[in-house]
Scaffold this motif. Sequence first.
Motif, PDB file in Angstrom:
ATOM      1  N   ALA A 240     -32.439  -1.266   2.082  1.00 41.38           N
ATOM      2  CA  ALA A 240     -32.146  -1.977   0.833  1.00 41.38           C
ATOM      3  C   ALA A 240     -31.188  -3.128   1.109  1.00 41.38           C
ATOM      4  O   ALA A 240     -30.322  -3.048   1.997  1.00 41.38           O
ATOM      5  CB  ALA A 240     -31.529  -1.006  -0.174  1.00 41.38           C
ATOM      6  N   GLU A 241     -31.323  -4.215   0.356  1.00 37.04           N
ATOM      7  CA  GLU A 241     -30.475  -5.389   0.553  1.00 37.04           C
ATOM      8  C   GLU A 241     -28.996  -5.040   0.448  1.00 37.04           C
ATOM      9  O   GLU A 241     -28.166  -5.580   1.189  1.00 37.04           O
ATOM     10  CB  GLU A 241     -30.836  -6.471  -0.471  1.00 37.04           C
ATOM     11  CG  GLU A 241     -32.161  -7.164  -0.198  1.00 37.04           C
ATOM     12  CD  GLU A 241     -32.183  -7.869   1.156  1.00 37.04           C
ATOM     13  OE1 GLU A 241     -31.151  -8.471   1.530  1.00 37.04           O
ATOM     14  OE2 GLU A 241     -33.225  -7.811   1.820  1.00 37.04           O
ATOM     15  N   GLU A 242     -28.661  -4.152  -0.452  1.00 36.84           N
ATOM     16  CA  GLU A 242     -27.266  -3.724  -0.618  1.00 36.84           C
ATOM     17  C   GLU A 242     -26.703  -3.145   0.673  1.00 36.84           C
ATOM     18  O   GLU A 242     -25.547  -3.400   1.034  1.00 36.84           O
ATOM     19  CB  GLU A 242     -27.187  -2.685  -1.729  1.00 36.84           C
ATOM     20  CG  GLU A 242     -25.797  -2.117  -1.960  1.00 36.84           C
ATOM     21  CD  GLU A 242     -25.789  -1.013  -2.994  1.00 36.84           C
ATOM     22  OE1 GLU A 242     -24.713  -0.447  -3.244  1.00 36.84           O
ATOM     23  OE2 GLU A 242     -26.867  -0.692  -3.553  1.00 36.84           O
ATOM     24  N   LEU A 243     -27.517  -2.395   1.385  1.00 38.68           N
ATOM     25  CA  LEU A 243     -27.068  -1.800   2.641  1.00 38.68           C
ATOM     26  C   LEU A 243     -26.998  -2.840   3.751  1.00 38.68           C
ATOM     27  O   LEU A 243     -26.077  -2.836   4.569  1.00 38.68           O
ATOM     28  CB  LEU A 243     -27.997  -0.655   3.046  1.00 38.68           C
ATOM     29  CG  LEU A 243     -27.949   0.588   2.158  1.00 38.68           C
ATOM     30  CD1 LEU A 243     -28.966   1.617   2.644  1.00 38.68           C
ATOM     31  CD2 LEU A 243     -26.557   1.193   2.137  1.00 38.68           C
ATOM     32  N   LYS A 244     -27.966  -3.741   3.792  1.00 34.56           N
ATOM     33  CA  LYS A 244     -27.964  -4.757   4.846  1.00 34.56           C
ATOM     34  C   LYS A 244     -26.748  -5.676   4.739  1.00 34.56           C
ATOM     35  O   LYS A 244     -26.221  -6.141   5.757  1.00 34.56           O
ATOM     36  CB  LYS A 244     -29.261  -5.559   4.802  1.00 34.56           C
ATOM     37  CG  LYS A 244     -30.464  -4.752   5.282  1.00 34.56           C
ATOM     38  CD  LYS A 244     -31.657  -5.617   5.573  1.00 34.56           C
ATOM     39  CE  LYS A 244     -32.310  -6.138   4.323  1.00 34.56           C
ATOM     40  NZ  LYS A 244     -33.573  -6.860   4.613  1.00 34.56           N
ATOM     41  N   LYS A 245     -26.286  -5.914   3.536  1.00 36.69           N
ATOM     42  CA  LYS A 245     -25.094  -6.741   3.356  1.00 36.69           C
ATOM     43  C   LYS A 245     -23.829  -6.041   3.842  1.00 36.69           C
ATOM     44  O   LYS A 245     -22.817  -6.694   4.116  1.00 36.69           O
ATOM     45  CB  LYS A 245     -24.938  -7.112   1.879  1.00 36.69           C
ATOM     46  CG  LYS A 245     -26.001  -8.068   1.368  1.00 36.69           C
ATOM     47  CD  LYS A 245     -25.832  -8.312  -0.127  1.00 36.69           C
ATOM     48  CE  LYS A 245     -26.923  -9.234  -0.661  1.00 36.69           C
ATOM     49  NZ  LYS A 245     -26.808  -9.422  -2.139  1.00 36.69           N
TER      50      LYS A 245
END
Length: 265
Positions: A240-245
């Motif tokens: 998820a984008e939240e985790l990649k950030k």
Amino acid sequence: MIKAICTDLDGTLIPYTADGISESVLELARECKRKGIYFVPATGRPIASMRKQFAPVMEECCYICDNGATVFEGGHKLLGSTAMPREAAIAIAEDFWNNTDGQGEINFSGVWESYLMCRPHRNNKSGYSMEERLHSNGSICNVIRSFSDIKEDIIKVSVFLGNGVAAYADRFIDKWSEYNCSVAGLYWIDTGCATKGTGVKKFCEVKGLELSEVAAFGDNYNDVPMLDIAGTSYIMESSAEELKKRYALRTDDPEGVMRRILASC
């Protein structure tokens, strides 16, 4: 210097479309052993599943199982476990069972065996029932009708949602945050008193390692406690984008990164 590689399996070393561990991962585990580096699968699965998945190299690895609630050396030596209060485990299970629109199936994890509360239906997006999925992974499963049928400590409670977790994650994650409620895959939500971070800390304590000497790999929210404490952490590009950030290092080839780590040792 990296002295241990702690890696998630499903969605990281095992693509969600694959059935099990590849031969290249088994060879990676052997190479770690030759180099004197611990290879440590860190998974929500129980040790019985690891015995099946890693059978050719079982005794050459250590295992963080049940989302960190159990830590093993080889297939049978328990290094540590973290149980849930029984009353809390049952309350969570009742919530999962009663508030998933007749969909949720419940898995209670003990140290050595699993206890299942199943639904009669089979039609869902996953293509299998919880019982079928766990048996295929090598888990030792007991289908129960009453909580009183569980005679050992409960170390994890999971709900299997064959149509996916998206419609239910928000319903449970904040409510059971005290018990580390988190999405653990396409069809699973897990709870327990331990996290993968707990398991990594216990493993390092037993083996005399510093957290800075651990490289960790993961793709989902239940991997966050492990990724947050490891000296070197990689998040999958598919996350998820939240985790990649959240993490500086990303990869779509965890095996390749691990092999580069080994080459540098």
